[in-house]
Design an enzyme around this catalytic site. Structure first.
Site, PDB file in Angstrom:
ATOM      1  CG  LEU A  77      43.549  50.724  45.806  1.00 48.75           C
ATOM      2  CD1 LEU A  77      42.158  50.875  45.204  1.00 48.75           C
ATOM      3  CD2 LEU A  77      43.527  51.002  47.303  1.00 48.75           C
ATOM      4  CD  GLU A  78      43.839  44.596  42.871  1.00 45.59           C
ATOM      5  OE1 GLU A  78      44.169  43.542  43.454  1.00 45.59           O
ATOM      6  OE2 GLU A  78      42.662  44.891  42.634  1.00 45.59           O
TER       7      GLU A  78
END
Length: 160
Positions: free
Chosen positions: A65-66
């Site tokens: 996600l990051e």
């Protein structure tokens, strides 16, 4: 301005050394597919998750996600490296260089364990706390408004 461009160029051509001693340039790594980039880190994520006693799926999810497993990224707000640490959070978890994947994964595992203890193992709160900070999650768990710099978090006092 010239110094900044020199640094960016230098970072772009520097080899990246991953946990298993593999040497690859950033340009080569950037050309890998998302699945290939994820595979580079999976054994390190699993090993550190076992050592730090956290769910490896959470660490994998954070890396995905990051940064989509691109350890050279820096966010517009200043989060750095594979696991996107803000400088203050990196310091809290003794992470000296967030651009080094293995130490970043270890610091992320410790942060996840901290958040898990704080939020009673609630995965939604752990991931939200990792991304937005513990204070933002607290604001919604307790139904209170919190000022963060110029922003007001949970202005309507919603409790989740």
């Amino acid at each position: 301005m010239g110094a900044i461009l020199t640094i960016i160029f230098w970072l772009a051509v520097q080899p990246i050394i991953f946990g298993q001693g593999n040497l690859i340039t950033r340009a080569q790594f950037a050309r890998l597919s998302l699945n290939q980039r994820a595979q580079v880190f999976e054994s390190t994520i699993l090993r550190i998750a076992l050592e730090e006693q956290v769910d490896p799926h959470l660490l994998w999810t954070i890396g995905f996600l990051e940064t989509r497993f691109r350890p050279w990224l820096r966010s517009p707000v200043g989060a750095e490296g594979l696991m996107q640490f803000m400088p203050a959070t990196a310091a809290r978890f003794n992470l000296v260089n967030p651009y080094q994947p293995e130490p970043a994964i270890r610091a992320a595992a410790r942060y996840v364990r901290f958040l898990s203890n704080r939020f009673g193992g609630r995965i939604d709160s752990i991931l939200a706390g990792y991304n937005a900070g513990e204070g933002a999650v607290d604001a919604f768990l307790w139904g209170k408004s919190v000022r963060s710099g110029k922003k007001i978090i949970n202005q309507r006092g919603i409790k989740t």
